[in-house]
Design a protein around this motif. Structure first.
Motif, PDB file in Angstrom:
ATOM      1  N   UNK A   1     -13.907  -7.800  -9.313  1.00  0.00           N
ATOM      2  CA  UNK A   1     -13.806  -7.004 -10.326  1.00  0.00           C
ATOM      3  C   UNK A   1     -12.971  -7.232 -11.600  1.00  0.00           C
ATOM      4  N   UNK A   2     -12.071  -8.062 -11.651  1.00  0.00           N
ATOM      5  CA  UNK A   2     -11.470  -8.827 -12.734  1.00  0.00           C
ATOM      6  C   UNK A   2     -12.512  -9.427 -13.520  1.00  0.00           C
ATOM      7  N   UNK A   3     -13.260 -10.630 -13.046  1.00  0.00           N
ATOM      8  CA  UNK A   3     -14.283 -11.241 -13.410  1.00  0.00           C
ATOM      9  C   UNK A   3     -15.304 -10.095 -14.168  1.00  0.00           C
ATOM     10  N   UNK A   4     -15.623  -8.959 -13.667  1.00  0.00           N
ATOM     11  CA  UNK A   4     -16.566  -8.049 -14.095  1.00  0.00           C
ATOM     12  C   UNK A   4     -15.810  -7.590 -15.347  1.00  0.00           C
ATOM     13  N   UNK A   5     -14.606  -7.078 -15.413  1.00  0.00           N
ATOM     14  CA  UNK A   5     -13.897  -6.411 -16.515  1.00  0.00           C
ATOM     15  C   UNK A   5     -13.896  -7.545 -17.658  1.00  0.00           C
TER      16      UNK A   5
ATOM     17  N   UNK B   1     -19.327  -2.832 -12.421  1.00  0.00           N
ATOM     18  CA  UNK B   1     -20.445  -3.062 -11.371  1.00  0.00           C
ATOM     19  C   UNK B   1     -19.944  -2.054 -10.188  1.00  0.00           C
ATOM     20  N   UNK B   2     -18.827  -2.074  -9.842  1.00  0.00           N
ATOM     21  CA  UNK B   2     -18.204  -1.081  -8.938  1.00  0.00           C
ATOM     22  C   UNK B   2     -17.581  -0.095  -9.364  1.00  0.00           C
ATOM     23  N   UNK B   3     -18.041   1.101  -9.488  1.00  0.00           N
ATOM     24  CA  UNK B   3     -17.522   2.133 -10.282  1.00  0.00           C
ATOM     25  C   UNK B   3     -16.408   2.720  -9.732  1.00  0.00           C
ATOM     26  N   UNK B   4     -16.206   2.617  -8.451  1.00  0.00           N
ATOM     27  CA  UNK B   4     -14.999   3.152  -7.741  1.00  0.00           C
ATOM     28  C   UNK B   4     -13.700   2.333  -7.821  1.00  0.00           C
ATOM     29  N   UNK B   5     -13.857   1.071  -8.576  1.00  0.00           N
ATOM     30  CA  UNK B   5     -12.678   0.194  -8.532  1.00  0.00           C
ATOM     31  C   UNK B   5     -11.953   0.881  -9.268  1.00  0.00           C
TER      32      UNK B   5
ATOM     33  N   UNK C   1      -5.678  -0.590 -12.491  1.00  0.00           N
ATOM     34  CA  UNK C   1      -5.026  -1.684 -11.667  1.00  0.00           C
ATOM     35  C   UNK C   1      -5.544  -3.010 -12.014  1.00  0.00           C
ATOM     36  N   UNK C   2      -7.104  -3.240 -12.432  1.00  0.00           N
ATOM     37  CA  UNK C   2      -7.777  -4.414 -12.564  1.00  0.00           C
ATOM     38  C   UNK C   2      -7.190  -4.767 -14.119  1.00  0.00           C
ATOM     39  N   UNK C   3      -7.029  -3.860 -14.960  1.00  0.00           N
ATOM     40  CA  UNK C   3      -6.522  -4.290 -16.388  1.00  0.00           C
ATOM     41  C   UNK C   3      -5.147  -4.821 -16.223  1.00  0.00           C
ATOM     42  N   UNK C   4      -4.191  -4.091 -15.462  1.00  0.00           N
ATOM     43  CA  UNK C   4      -2.962  -4.617 -15.283  1.00  0.00           C
ATOM     44  C   UNK C   4      -2.949  -6.102 -14.807  1.00  0.00           C
TER      45      UNK C   4
END
Length: 138
Positions: free
Chosen positions: A36-40, A62-66, A70-73
Motif C-alpha cells: 500500500x505504501x509502494x502504491x501511494x 489499488x486497495x480501495x479499503x486501505x 495511516x499509509x501516508x503517516x
C-alpha cells in the motif's frame, strides 16, 4: 459434483491475484515498505511534483479499503513523503513525494519489474495483451 465454470474462473482469479500480491509484496518488503505504501508513492510520483490531497491518493489506490491516512503517516515518518497544510484552505492537506521517496522508487521499480516478469514469464506479449483485454471485459 459439477463446479460452475464462472465459480472456477472467479476462484482462480482471486487465488492468482493473492499469489501476485504476495510475490510483489515480498520484493518490496526488503526496503521496509508495504504494498500500500509502494502504491501511494507511485501515485504521488505520477503527479510530477503537483501536490495531492488524501482523497486524490485514496481514489487511485489499488486497495480501495486501505487506510490512506495511516499509509501516508507511515511514509511521512520514513521521510518518503511530506505533508503540508494548504495555504489557500487550511482544512486541506497537500502531500508530495520527497527526493528520498523518488530514490526508493527507482530501486523498487527495478525489483518489481523483475518480479512481474518472473511471475508472468509463461505468457508471451500477445497472450498478456489478450489476458488483459479479457479481464477488462469482466
Amino acid at each position: 459434483m459439477h463446479i460452475p465454470l464462472s465459480r472456477k474462473l472467479t476462484t482462480t482469479i482471486i487465488k492468482k491475484g493473492t499469489d501476485f500480491t504476495d510475490e510483489v509484496s515480498s520484493a518490496i518488503k526488503e526496503q521496509g515498505i508495504t504494498l500500500q505504501q509502494f502504491n501511494a508513492l507511485r501515485i504521488l510520483r505520477g503527479r510530477n511534483g503537483k501536490p495531492a490531497s488524501l482523497q486524490d491518493v485514496s481514489k487511485d489506490m489499488i486497495h480501495a479499503n486501505s487506510n490512506t491516512t495511516r499509509v501516508i503517516d507511515k511514509l511521512v515518518s520514513k521521510k518518503l513523503v511530506k505533508r503540508v497544510q494548504c495555504p489557500s484552505d487550511r482544512r486541506q492537506i497537500e502531500i508530495t513525494i520527497t527526493q528520498e521517496g523518488l530514490n526508493l522508487l527507482t530501486i523498487l521499480d527495478h525489483q518489481v519489474d523483475e518480479k512481474e516478469s518472473e511471475i508472468t514469464q509463461n505468457l508471451n506479449d500477445e497472450e498478456k495483451k489478450r489476458l488483459i483485454a479479457l479481464l477488462m471485459k469482466l
